[in-house]
Design an enzyme around this catalytic site. Structure first.
Site, short mmCIF file in Angstrom:
data_model
loop_
_atom_site.label_atom_id
_atom_site.label_comp_id
_atom_site.label_asym_id
_atom_site.label_seq_id
_atom_site.Cartn_x
_atom_site.Cartn_y
_atom_site.Cartn_z
CG HIS A 129 -1.77 1.18 1.39
ND1 HIS A 129 -3.09 1.22 0.97
CD2 HIS A 129 -1.51 2.40 1.93
CE1 HIS A 129 -3.59 2.42 1.25
NE2 HIS A 129 -2.66 3.14 1.84
CD GLU A 130 1.90 3.49 3.73
OE1 GLU A 130 2.13 4.58 3.14
OE2 GLU A 130 0.92 3.32 4.47
CG HIS A 133 0.21 6.12 -0.50
ND1 HIS A 133 -0.94 6.67 -1.01
CD2 HIS A 133 -0.15 5.53 0.68
CE1 HIS A 133 -1.96 6.43 -0.20
NE2 HIS A 133 -1.50 5.74 0.84
CD GLU A 194 -5.04 5.77 2.45
OE1 GLU A 194 -5.00 4.78 3.20
OE2 GLU A 194 -4.03 6.32 2.00
CG ASP A 198 -6.76 0.18 -0.01
OD1 ASP A 198 -5.66 0.29 0.58
OD2 ASP A 198 -7.84 0.52 0.49
#
Length: 480
Positions: A129-130, A133, A194, A198
């Site tokens: 997930h990070e 980003h 987000e 995801d």
């Protein structure tokens, strides 16, 4: 040093103008956010943030855990698109559940994630997930969206984002007030990011051979644990978790074929290491906890439980009890770095330095540039009084890895008894710089240059001194 938003903004403003031109000359980002900030600019922000993090957070410099986390991150990155720069994974010694990403490929993970994740796929889901980003340039796109109306305040916004990473509560408030941002705008932007992180992160999970269902299971545990909590964990401040997001992650996971995802031994070894080395609690209690695991038939791998037991015994200096456990593990996991590191600690604890050095030199033949092997070997040489050997080993290693903080700290220890004051001061300067202590770094490098008796070395140190002075200019706004 306190965290002050206006001072932090000034630091990043200096970074922006010194390295990449004035803020009002920023190019347009475009629809994909690719040109909001050049790759060089973003990498510079990431490098500055790493030092800012070291100065303000309990960053763990444990080569074994760092290698595990980096390997896990790289496995996920190998499946990602648009990886524009090397990533750096920082492990923060905090029991809280949190992770975050910043410009330039910097990803932070709290040790609490190891304590909370039941399996490696759950931990990997957070990292995936990070990573997304960063690869989707969410922060850069956010900066661009705000700079359309207020282009001269982009550096202030970057400073607020950095603050949000190290202090979510203060940072989120800063994001909403520093530039007069509207709450709804921030909420909408976060929600969109987000969901994208995801969706793409879940694909990374599957393609890297992790369980895509782990993302939803981790979300659900987090939601259940803090459903009625008055103070949610930092992760929920920066990663909102409505029920619709959990449902979507669970639904998307169903698109992938079902199969078994056995847990890796390395994950459980890392979890045991975090529990013993960094969790608050009695080493004696942890020793008994791990000793009981195989008999209880729990979810711990027998060898991981034995490793945790041995680490706890080492912590309370019960070396004779730890040795048969580690010797047995080494016979079955001869090349495992967790076991190799623990055996080194055991040998050094019993003043068996020659045995530790011989074992590590044998490992070095197969892993000539491995940080766990190199750091352990240098440390064993220092404890054995082989200062020149340690200095030579570390000098060669640092030429290839100049950002390794532990290596600089160890080489400083080697130069002190060798009476090489110039080299000692240089090492001290590099340690200070990597921790964001540029005032001390400049002072030490100036002394190193003045003490050097070699003209070429003096010139090289002088050039490095000027680099540090420039970095100090960028940094001083953070100092009180």
């Amino acid at each position: 040093m306190g965290l002050n938003t206006s001072k932090l903004a000034l630091v990043f403003s200096l970074l922006l103008t010194t390295h990449v031109g004035a803020a009002n000359n920023l190019p347009d980002i475009g629809t994909a956010g690719v040109t909001a900030m050049s790759i060089e600019r973003e990498a510079r922000f990431g490098q500055a943030f790493t030092r800012f993090a070291r100065a303000n957070q309990p960053v763990i410099d444990d080569p074994v855990l760092n290698e595990y986390v980096t390997d896990l991150g790289l496995k996920l990155l190998s499946q990602a698109d648009s990886v524009r720069f090397p990533f750096q994974f920082l492990l923060i010694n905090e029991d809280t559940i949190n992770a975050s990403a910043f410009l330039g490929g910097v990803v932070q993970l709290h040790t609490g994630l190891f304590l909370y994740a039941d399996n490696e796929s759950e931990l990997a889901s957070v990292i995936a997930h990070e990573i997304t980003h960063v690869t989707q340039r969410h922060i850069a796109r956010y900066l661009e969206s705000q700079s359309r109306s207020t282009p001269l305040t982009i550096a202030g916004l970057v400073g607020s984002v950095a603050l949000a990473v190290v202090n979510p509560q203060a940072g989120m408030a800063a994001l909403q007030t520093t530039l007069g941002l509207k709450m709804q705008s921030a909420i909408n932007y976060t929600r969109d990011n987000e969901l994208e992180a995801d969706r793409i992160g879940l694909r990374l999970l599957h393609n890297a051979d992790f369980d895509p269902n782990a993302m939803a299971s981790f979300f659900q545990k987090l939601a259940d644990k803090y459903q009625f909590a008055s103070t949610p964990p930092p992760m929920l401040l920066t990663h909102p978790l409505p029920s619709s997001r959990i449902a979507e992650a669970r639904s998307r996971a169903q698109d992938y074929p079902k199969q078994r995802y056995p847990d890796s031994l390395s994950f459980q070894l890392a979890k045991a290491r975090v529990m013993v080395r960094f969790q608050r609690g009695s080493a004696g209690e942890l020793q008994r906890f791990f000793e009981q695991q195989p008999a209880q038939g729990g979810e711990w791998h027998v060898d991981a439980a034995r490793y945790g037991q041995a680490l706890a015994l080492l912590k309370i200096h019960k070396y004779d009890q730890a040795r048969p456990i580690l010797d047995d593990l080494a016979r079955r996991h001869a090349s495992n770095i967790f076991i190799l590191d623990a055996l080194t600690d055991l040998d050094n604890g019993q003043d068996r330095f020659d045995a530790a050095i011989a074992r590590l030199q044998a490992a070095q033949l197969h892993r000539p540039d491995n940080q766990v092997v190199m750091i352990n070997l240098a440390d064993s040489m220092l404890q054995a009084g082989r200062y020149q050997q340690a200095a030579t080993l570390l000098d060669n290693y640092l030429r290839r890895h100049p950002e390794n903080l532990l290596a600089w700290e160890l080489i400083a220890q080697a130069y002190r008894p060798l009476s090489d004051e110039s080299a000692f001061r240089q090492a001290q300067a590099e340690v200070a710089a990597l921790k964001g202590r540029y005032d001390l770094a400049v002072d030490q490098m100036e002394i190193a240059a003045n003490l050097s008796k070699d003209s070429m070395q003096r010139a090289r140190l002088g050039a490095r001194l000027e680099q540090l002075r420039q970095q100090q200019t960028e940094w001083e706004a953070l100092r009180e």
